[in-house]
Design an enzyme around this catalytic site. Structure first.
Site, PDB file in Angstrom:
ATOM      1  N   TYR A 135      -5.968   8.175  -6.131  1.00  0.00           N
ATOM      2  CA  TYR A 135      -4.896   7.315  -5.630  1.00  0.00           C
ATOM      3  C   TYR A 135      -5.208   6.879  -4.202  1.00  0.00           C
ATOM      4  O   TYR A 135      -5.112   5.697  -3.865  1.00  0.00           O
ATOM      5  CB  TYR A 135      -3.563   8.064  -5.688  1.00  0.00           C
ATOM      6  CG  TYR A 135      -2.398   7.270  -5.164  1.00  0.00           C
ATOM      7  CD1 TYR A 135      -2.018   6.083  -5.770  1.00  0.00           C
ATOM      8  CD2 TYR A 135      -1.658   7.723  -4.071  1.00  0.00           C
ATOM      9  CE1 TYR A 135      -0.936   5.346  -5.290  1.00  0.00           C
ATOM     10  CE2 TYR A 135      -0.582   7.000  -3.597  1.00  0.00           C
ATOM     11  CZ  TYR A 135      -0.224   5.818  -4.206  1.00  0.00           C
ATOM     12  OH  TYR A 135       0.844   5.096  -3.730  1.00  0.00           O
ATOM     13  N   SER A 179       0.869  -1.170   0.000  1.00  0.00           N
ATOM     14  CA  SER A 179       0.000   0.000   0.000  1.00  0.00           C
ATOM     15  C   SER A 179       0.913   1.230   0.000  1.00  0.00           C
ATOM     16  O   SER A 179       1.838   1.307  -0.804  1.00  0.00           O
ATOM     17  CB  SER A 179      -0.936  -0.031   1.214  1.00  0.00           C
ATOM     18  OG  SER A 179      -1.793   1.087   1.223  1.00  0.00           O
ATOM     19  N   LYS A 195      -5.995   3.086  -2.450  1.00  0.00           N
ATOM     20  CA  LYS A 195      -5.196   2.528  -1.359  1.00  0.00           C
ATOM     21  C   LYS A 195      -5.998   2.374  -0.070  1.00  0.00           C
ATOM     22  O   LYS A 195      -5.845   1.378   0.656  1.00  0.00           O
ATOM     23  CB  LYS A 195      -3.951   3.401  -1.126  1.00  0.00           C
ATOM     24  CG  LYS A 195      -2.957   3.361  -2.277  1.00  0.00           C
ATOM     25  CD  LYS A 195      -2.488   1.937  -2.577  1.00  0.00           C
ATOM     26  CE  LYS A 195      -1.385   1.904  -3.618  1.00  0.00           C
ATOM     27  NZ  LYS A 195      -0.894   0.526  -3.877  1.00  0.00           N
TER      28      LYS A 195
END
Length: 289
Positions: free
Chosen positions: A149, A135, A153
């Site tokens: 983004y 991650s 994650k």
């Protein structure tokens, strides 16, 4: 030292490449997936059968299942599966195209989920296995200009929080790795940007865009040390739920969690006030709504 077999996505560069080089040097076997096969020719020539390679785009779910099944069939037991493939998409949410949004989620979130789903039947049959999800510090904190983004994650971290509990009865463990900035291709060349909207130029999102465009921030993290720490974590039992790598990651995550806990504590009375009468306070239930 026990020889292990590792299945790692995205081994042609970044942390995946670092892990692969270190594992091969110590005599472990690596099944690596790549998008550019020629990037691995030198390592393949040096290590021969210790390095098993397959072309894979992790946005192609049927291909994921074919490659994973082939790796287990040809190599037998695979001890560790590492979800490493991914990239960063930056720009204000409004600036990103629909195609960019889909590709970011298909790569970082759906691709990682499908890799796990493809591997689980084999790991269950083995009654053992370790899964490592790469991650980022951005799985615990968020900056303007990184909304999609961060969505990918934070999403994969939530998936793994539940997954760890689902697979524990089968002797399978999992770890989320949260690196800070590292001096890899990810930091310098692989980040993608959405089309620029001038209205955001002088906003925090615009500042983040300029940092990406200029490459002005030099990350503190040593990718070789980070890869070594990820490899070493497999010897830990029980598996660590999370590994934070980098002083920047530790500092930012510590502040984010401290701030979130303080905000939660401030709402305790409000939270308890919304229960029905007679309900046992704090009793955990599955949230259904």
């Amino acid at each position: 030292m026990t020889q292990r077999t590792w299945l790692i996505t995205g081994v042609n560069s970044g942390l995946g490449r670092q892990m692969t080089e270190q594992l091969l040097a110590r005599g472990d076997r690596v099944a690596g997936t790549v998008r550019q096969m020629d990037a691995m020719s030198e390592l393949k020539a040096r290590y021969g059968d210790l390095l098993w390679l397959a072309h894979l785009d992790v946005t192609d779910t049927p291909a994921i299942h074919r490659v994973v099944n082939k790796a287990f069939s040809e190599l037998g037991t695979i001890d560790v599966v590492v979800n490493n493939a991914g990239y960063g998409l930056f720009g204000a949410a409004e600036e990103l195209t629909d195609k960019q949004i889909s590709h970011q989620l298909d790569t970082n979130l759906i691709g990682s989920i499908q890799m796990v789903r493809a591997a689980l039947p084999h790991l269950r049959a083995q009654r053992s296995g370790r899964i490592i999800q790469v991650s980022t510090v951005g799985g615990q904190i968020a900056y303007p200009g990184g909304s999609l983004y961060h969505a990918s994650k934070w999403g994969i971290e939530g998936f793994f929080e539940a997954l760890m509990q689902e697979v524990a009865p089968f002797g399978i463990e999992a770890t989320i790795v949260e690196p800070g900035g590292a001096r890899t291709e990810f930091a310098f060349s692989s980040a993608k940007l959405g089309p620029k909207i001038e209205a955001y130029a002088d906003t925090p999102a615009g500042m983040v865009r300029r940092m990406v465009e200029e490459g002005s921030r030099v990350p503190p993290g040593d990718p070789a040390k980070m890869a070594a720490a990820m490899i070493a974590s497999v010897a830990q039992s029980p598996a660590p739920k999370r590994i934070v790598l980098g002083s920047d990651a530790y500092t930012m995550i510590h502040k984010a969690l401290t701030d979130r806990l303080a905000a939660l504590e401030a709402q305790k009375d409000l939270a308890f006030s919304t229960d029905l009468p007679g309900v046992e306070p704090g009793r955990p239930v599955v949230p259904i709504r």
